[in-house]
Design an enzyme around this catalytic site. Structure first.
Site, PDB file in Angstrom:
ATOM      1  N   ASP A 262       1.285   4.253   2.720  1.00 27.77           N
ATOM      2  CA  ASP A 262       1.622   3.424   3.876  1.00 27.77           C
ATOM      3  C   ASP A 262       2.549   2.262   3.508  1.00 27.77           C
ATOM      4  O   ASP A 262       2.679   1.903   2.341  1.00 27.77           O
ATOM      5  CB  ASP A 262       0.347   2.814   4.468  1.00 27.77           C
ATOM      6  CG  ASP A 262      -0.535   3.860   5.128  1.00 27.77           C
ATOM      7  OD1 ASP A 262      -0.235   5.062   4.997  1.00 27.77           O
ATOM      8  OD2 ASP A 262      -1.531   3.466   5.762  1.00 27.77           O
ATOM      9  N   ASP A 263       3.097   1.675   4.542  1.00 27.40           N
ATOM     10  CA  ASP A 263       3.800   0.371   4.496  1.00 27.40           C
ATOM     11  C   ASP A 263       5.213   0.418   3.897  1.00 27.40           C
ATOM     12  O   ASP A 263       5.893  -0.595   3.857  1.00 27.40           O
ATOM     13  CB  ASP A 263       2.998  -0.716   3.761  1.00 27.40           C
ATOM     14  CG  ASP A 263       1.686  -1.059   4.460  1.00 27.40           C
ATOM     15  OD1 ASP A 263       1.411  -0.443   5.513  1.00 27.40           O
ATOM     16  OD2 ASP A 263       0.951  -1.914   3.962  1.00 27.40           O
ATOM     17  N   HIS A 313       3.936   4.420  10.878  1.00 29.79           N
ATOM     18  CA  HIS A 313       2.894   3.400  10.695  1.00 29.79           C
ATOM     19  C   HIS A 313       3.199   2.219  11.625  1.00 29.79           C
ATOM     20  O   HIS A 313       2.878   1.085  11.317  1.00 29.79           O
ATOM     21  CB  HIS A 313       2.888   2.978   9.214  1.00 29.79           C
ATOM     22  CG  HIS A 313       1.664   2.209   8.789  1.00 29.79           C
ATOM     23  ND1 HIS A 313       0.398   2.510   9.217  1.00 29.79           N
ATOM     24  CD2 HIS A 313       1.526   1.158   7.938  1.00 29.79           C
ATOM     25  CE1 HIS A 313      -0.457   1.662   8.658  1.00 29.79           C
ATOM     26  NE2 HIS A 313       0.190   0.823   7.887  1.00 29.79           N
ATOM     27  N   HIS A 317       3.791  -3.252  11.974  1.00 28.67           N
ATOM     28  CA  HIS A 317       2.452  -3.363  11.397  1.00 28.67           C
ATOM     29  C   HIS A 317       1.572  -4.335  12.176  1.00 28.67           C
ATOM     30  O   HIS A 317       0.823  -5.135  11.604  1.00 28.67           O
ATOM     31  CB  HIS A 317       2.547  -3.793   9.922  1.00 28.67           C
ATOM     32  CG  HIS A 317       1.381  -3.302   9.098  1.00 28.67           C
ATOM     33  ND1 HIS A 317       0.157  -3.915   9.113  1.00 28.67           N
ATOM     34  CD2 HIS A 317       1.253  -2.255   8.261  1.00 28.67           C
ATOM     35  CE1 HIS A 317      -0.665  -3.273   8.295  1.00 28.67           C
ATOM     36  NE2 HIS A 317      -0.029  -2.240   7.769  1.00 28.67           N
ATOM     37  N   TYR A 354      -4.207  -1.003  10.343  1.00 29.81           N
ATOM     38  CA  TYR A 354      -5.637  -1.334  10.281  1.00 29.81           C
ATOM     39  C   TYR A 354      -6.518  -0.232  10.879  1.00 29.81           C
ATOM     40  O   TYR A 354      -7.656  -0.464  11.241  1.00 29.81           O
ATOM     41  CB  TYR A 354      -5.943  -2.673  10.982  1.00 29.81           C
ATOM     42  CG  TYR A 354      -4.908  -3.721  10.692  1.00 29.81           C
ATOM     43  CD1 TYR A 354      -4.815  -4.296   9.425  1.00 29.81           C
ATOM     44  CD2 TYR A 354      -3.977  -4.098  11.663  1.00 29.81           C
ATOM     45  CE1 TYR A 354      -3.830  -5.224   9.130  1.00 29.81           C
ATOM     46  CE2 TYR A 354      -2.978  -5.031  11.376  1.00 29.81           C
ATOM     47  CZ  TYR A 354      -2.913  -5.585  10.111  1.00 29.81           C
ATOM     48  OH  TYR A 354      -1.935  -6.490   9.833  1.00 29.81           O
ATOM     49  N   HIS A 404      -0.544   2.787  -1.031  1.00 25.61           N
ATOM     50  CA  HIS A 404       0.636   2.064  -0.540  1.00 25.61           C
ATOM     51  C   HIS A 404       1.755   2.194  -1.559  1.00 25.61           C
ATOM     52  O   HIS A 404       1.574   1.772  -2.711  1.00 25.61           O
ATOM     53  CB  HIS A 404       0.289   0.588  -0.288  1.00 25.61           C
ATOM     54  CG  HIS A 404      -0.771   0.426   0.760  1.00 25.61           C
ATOM     55  ND1 HIS A 404      -2.115   0.558   0.472  1.00 25.61           N
ATOM     56  CD2 HIS A 404      -0.684   0.190   2.090  1.00 25.61           C
ATOM     57  CE1 HIS A 404      -2.808   0.385   1.590  1.00 25.61           C
ATOM     58  NE2 HIS A 404      -1.971   0.168   2.597  1.00 25.61           N
TER      59      HIS A 404
HETATM   60 NI    NI Z   1      -0.621  -0.661   6.551  1.00 24.71          NI
END
Ligand code: NI
Length: 454
Positions: A262-263, A313, A317, A354, A404
């Protein structure tokens, strides 16, 4: 002090005031004509949110305003006639997108009205305006040939889209929805990438399959489209190599695990991951932030070309629970658009920030929701050995591992874990591969945490 003015003086002052008034009016009119409209109205029964930019072309702006006002009126009438017995607040969102390509204005207006029931009522309106010839274009007017010449290209793209997005099409439904009628071909646009045609939900597929949008590049349309509408074909998207599908038979008898990151993307750390996974015949899934795509486009392309899966995603965020419906839609759509622009393919998977998701947000997003069941807490551990240990401790057949790819320690820890897991007969697959191997048909209501054998 008393001011004495001659007759001429009075006339001059009167004219000056009049002139200033006219100038102010002209400025106001100009701004109003080229500005944007943002309307928010909220009372105890409903919320209304309307956003659009004006094009500055009078007749075009009038048509847009007419569509918006009529949807607004329909909505308010329905609310008034409902006797105001409601289980939840009614809601109207109207978005108008305006994209200009060379001398063509493409307008797409969408109205989402929630007036009870299972889901939104959606209505669409598209306008294509040719600034040079000062006329509105309908689908037949851009063609050089009979409609029947372009239909095979349209069908080809639809089936390609269905394959890429794992949609089962009903051939009869597709045939009917793609036959020529003004209504069936209302939603098209001439863009830098080609002729795009959108089929709203229900036209050729179910509500759950969402809107189906295809793009036919200009090079395929030579001779079919009138020369004046054959734009310059952009090579950026065509240059992307479509990833080859892996032969899934090789994973027979193996334990499956989906590493997800992610991210990102992040040019440095994501590249290192892509280098590293080669050794383990691994493919992974990235849940990218729309806001990071443009600055890290090359590594995203590489990830996709090498057969990894790209999911969303969201853009910023944000916690979707705290956003309005309109903001949720924009977080989802903006990410899909920026990825589509970079890769020529829209994400179908969504991992909300989240893991915050509920039925209402699912209904809005219309994507497959993928969370995880192995949380490495890599962002907290910040140590490759600890991250590796955590993965090895929790790994099992069908697991989805959360990591991540913006942290070096996470990437190294993941690669170290792969080295061990490979010895334990694991194969490293994307969510798409996992779904196919497990024979699952993803739906839009479930939140998926793992794909264990039934
Ligand atoms: Ni995230």
């Amino acid at each position: 002090m008393k001011l004495k003015l001659s007759k001429t003086g009075k006339i001059v002052i009167a004219f000056s005031i009049l002139l200033i008034g006219i100038i102010i009016l002209l400025i106001y009119y100009h701004q109003n004509n080229n500005g944007s409209v943002h309307k928010m109205e909220s009372n105890e029964f409903y919320d209304i949110k309307i956003d659009y930019d004006k094009t500055g072309i009078k007749s075009l702006d009038e048509k847009i305003t007419k569509f918006v006002s009529s949807k607004e009126k329909d909505f308010i009438d329905t609310v008034d006639n409902s006797g105001q017995v409601q289980f939840s607040k009614y809601n109207l969102i109207i978005n108008v997108k305006n994209s200009k390509y060379e001398d063509i204005d493409n307008i797409r207006a969408t109205s989402y009205a929630y007036i009870g029931g299972a889901h939104y009522t959606r209505e669409d309106k598209s306008l294509v305006y040719d600034r040079v010839n000062k006329k509105y274009l309908d689908f037949l007017s851009i063609l050089n040939t009979d409609f029947e010449e372009i239909k095979p290209l349209i069908l080809e793209e639809i089936y390609e889209y269905a394959k890429e997005n794992d949609i089962m099409l009903n051939d009869e439904w597709v045939q009917e929805g793609t036959n020529y009628s003004e209504k069936n071909y209302e939603h098209f646009a001439l863009t830098e990438d080609g002729l795009s045609i959108s089929f709203p939900p229900y036209q050729i597929a179910s509500w759950a399959d969402g809107e189906i949008s295809i793009n036919i590049s200009y090079d395929k349309l030579e001779g079919i489209l009138k020369d004046e509408y054959l734009g310059e074909s952009k090579t950026s998207i065509d240059a992307i190599i479509k990833p080859g599908k892996r032969d899934l038979e090789q994973f027979e008898g193996k334990k499956l695990i989906a590493f997800t990151f992610d991210d990102g993307p992040n040019t440095k750390t994501t590249s290192r991951l892509l280098d590293g996974i080669q050794e383990y015949n691994a493919r992974v899934t990235f849940f990218v932030l729309g806001s990071r795509v443009d600055a890290n486009k090359d590594v995203l392309k590489r990830a996709y070309e090498e057969g990894n899966q790209i999911g969303s995603h969201t853009f910023n965020h944000l916690n979707l629970f705290l956003l309005s419906d309109d903001e949720v839609l924009s977080e989802v759509n903006a990410t899909n658009e920026v990825v589509d622009k970079a890769l020529g393919v829209r994400p179908t998977l969504l991992r909300p920030a989240y893991a915050n998701i509920n039925g209402h947000i699912k209904d809005l997003a219309n994507m497959h929701i993928i969370n995880w069941n192995v949380d490495t807490e890599d962002w907290k551990l910040k140590d490759r050995n600890l991250i590796k240990d955590k993965i090895l401790e929790d790994a099992h057949d069908g697991a989805i591992v959360l990591l991540h790819d913006i942290y070096t320690e996470s990437v190294e820890g993941a690669l170290m874990a792969m080295e061990e897991l490979e010895k334990e007969n694991y194969a490293f697959v994307t969510i798409e591969e996992m779904v196919q191997l497990r024979g699952v048909k993803l739906d839009y209501d479930t939140t998926y945490y793992s794909f264990m054998k039934e």
